[in-house]
Design an enzyme around this catalytic site. Structure first.
Site, PDB file in Angstrom:
ATOM      1  N   HIS A 125       0.819  -1.216   0.000  1.00 40.72           N
ATOM      2  CA  HIS A 125       0.000   0.000   0.000  1.00 40.72           C
ATOM      3  C   HIS A 125       0.858   1.274   0.000  1.00 40.72           C
ATOM      4  O   HIS A 125       0.346   2.360  -0.289  1.00 40.72           O
ATOM      5  CB  HIS A 125      -0.989   0.003   1.176  1.00 40.72           C
ATOM      6  CG  HIS A 125      -0.378   0.294   2.521  1.00 40.72           C
ATOM      7  ND1 HIS A 125      -0.091  -0.692   3.447  1.00 40.72           N
ATOM      8  CD2 HIS A 125       0.002   1.459   3.102  1.00 40.72           C
ATOM      9  CE1 HIS A 125       0.406  -0.142   4.535  1.00 40.72           C
ATOM     10  NE2 HIS A 125       0.482   1.173   4.347  1.00 40.72           N
ATOM     11  N   ASP A 156       0.096  -7.725   1.692  1.00 40.86           N
ATOM     12  CA  ASP A 156       0.451  -6.309   1.673  1.00 40.86           C
ATOM     13  C   ASP A 156       1.968  -6.116   1.698  1.00 40.86           C
ATOM     14  O   ASP A 156       2.493  -5.277   2.426  1.00 40.86           O
ATOM     15  CB  ASP A 156      -0.195  -5.568   2.843  1.00 40.86           C
ATOM     16  CG  ASP A 156      -0.114  -4.044   2.677  1.00 40.86           C
ATOM     17  OD1 ASP A 156       0.193  -3.583   1.554  1.00 40.86           O
ATOM     18  OD2 ASP A 156      -0.329  -3.322   3.670  1.00 40.86           O
ATOM     19  N   SER A 230       4.735   2.791   7.767  1.00 45.79           N
ATOM     20  CA  SER A 230       4.404   1.588   6.998  1.00 45.79           C
ATOM     21  C   SER A 230       5.585   1.144   6.145  1.00 45.79           C
ATOM     22  O   SER A 230       6.191   1.950   5.443  1.00 45.79           O
ATOM     23  CB  SER A 230       3.201   1.849   6.086  1.00 45.79           C
ATOM     24  OG  SER A 230       2.032   2.021   6.842  1.00 45.79           O
TER      25      SER A 230
END
Length: 372
Positions: A125, A156, A230
């Site tokens: 993402h 992911d 992230s």
């Protein structure tokens, strides 16, 4: 010196002729001797405790772990292409010729160098579905462009590649996330809010967390994971990578002490496929688990069966309860481990409980491309 003084004191005893004087002096000298020995022992133990205390204080610093891992953690800046709106979309996104226009948006995140020749691991993402430009910033401030090698939306994860001038990049050492215990100290390293590399500390709060993804098997930590973290590294106190920081559970948009990271064991299971094929060649069984039963009763109960899928062909039925997976007592973490490393053609043996009867079933995994 002490024994010399004691010897001198004894010589004074010759000057005392009375028995009473001799007894008084003897008692005084013996008491003094015992007191001085006690004082010597106390001073020695107190000195040792100071030294030990100083050692304990210094050992509470995790600077060595950060120094070891930090050079392998990078900042990632991307330009993502957003899909044009279809009919009924906002007129502001339409050109004067009546056609929808693609838009570019920027995002930031983190990544981890896991190979000295330029392979970088991050979250899918972070780079999006279509990235027009990916810039990697190393710890020394140098920047370079990266290309996408492979992505896996299910977990992911994504692998990027850079071609740096320095052919010997600092690569992180990967640890074993399966050895983690609840309460173990961990450090989150990343680029929160684009401020630059930062480190936060917490503990492992839980393992085996499932969140909106049948492939998820997250580590939960209270180390601060914010926007921009992230794709960054979750490391142990030895500086080894034990997770990829992925998301946070929050009602405010900021860190509230519930961060989730992909375990390093999961990363190792798929990283070779991403480099070799650009995707994960994953087996598919064709059933889903009842999440309510899993959360409330910690039971693996079949919820849905895909028609003509492996589970359907093998004889699995809805409401079957899985009690063993390859002769191992069933649990979500065990199912995930088997599920994550399953390849097309692999066989998995399940024991299910159906109306008080135990039934053994053999399933043959199919390619996940068949499920479409």
């Amino acid at each position: 010196m002490f024994f010399y003084n004691f010897y001198i004191s004894l010589t004074f005893m010759k000057f005392f002729t009375s028995k009473l004087d001799y007894q008084i002096l003897s008692a005084f000298l013996i008491g003094s001797f015992i007191g001085l020995i006690g004082l010597y022992i106390f001073d020695s133990s107190n000195s040792n405790s100071v030294i030990e205390g100083s050692y304990d204080i210094s050992s509470n610093s995790y600077n060595s772990a950060v120094k070891k891992a930090a050079p392998a953690v990078v900042n990632i800046y991307t330009e993502q292409i957003s899909k044009p709106l279809r009919k009924g979309g906002s007129r502001r996104n339409n050109s004067i010729f009546g056609q929808n226009i693609s838009k570019k948006s920027s995002s930031l995140g983190s990544g981890v160098i896991f190979s000295s020749n330029g392979y970088i691991l991050t979250n899918q993402h972070v780079i999006g579905n279509e990235a027009s430009g990916i810039t990697i910033e190393l710890l020394d401030g140098s920047k370079t462009q990266a290309k996408v090698v492979g992505i896996d939306k299910e977990t992911d994860l994504a692998v990027l590649k850079i071609e740096p001038e320095n052919l010997d990049l600092p690569a992180i050492e990967i640890g074993n996330s399966d050895s983690l215990l609840i309460g173990d100290i961990v450090l989150a390293v990343g680029n929160p809010y684009g401020l630059g590399q930062s480190v936060s500390m917490g503990i492992i709060s839980a393992t085996g967390r499932e969140f909106n993804n049948p492939y998820s098997n997250y580590l939960q930590t209270d180390a601060s994971i914010n926007k921009g973290n992230s794709g960054g590294a979750l490391i142990d106190t030895q500086g080894k990578l034990i997770g990829i920081n992925t998301l946070m559970r929050s009602s405010s948009g900021g860190s509230e002490g519930i961060g989730l990271a992909i375990p390093s064991v999961t990363v190792l299971q798929i990283i070779n496929d991403l480099i070799q094929f650009g995707e994960v060649k994953r087996g598919w069984l064709g059933f889903s688990i009842d999440r309510k039963q899993l959360v409330q009763k910690n039971m693996l109960v079949i919820e849905q069966i895909v028609e003509n899928g492996p589970a359907n062909k093998g004889g699995i039925k809805a409401e079957d309860r899985i009690i063993k997976i390859n002769d191992v007592e069933a649990s979500y973490s065990e199912l995930f481990k088997e599920f994550a490393r399953l390849k097309p053609g692999n066989i998995i043996n399940l024991s299910v409980l159906r109306e008080d009867e135990v039934i053994n079933i053999k399933l043959i995994a199919e390619s996940n491309s068949n499920k479409d």
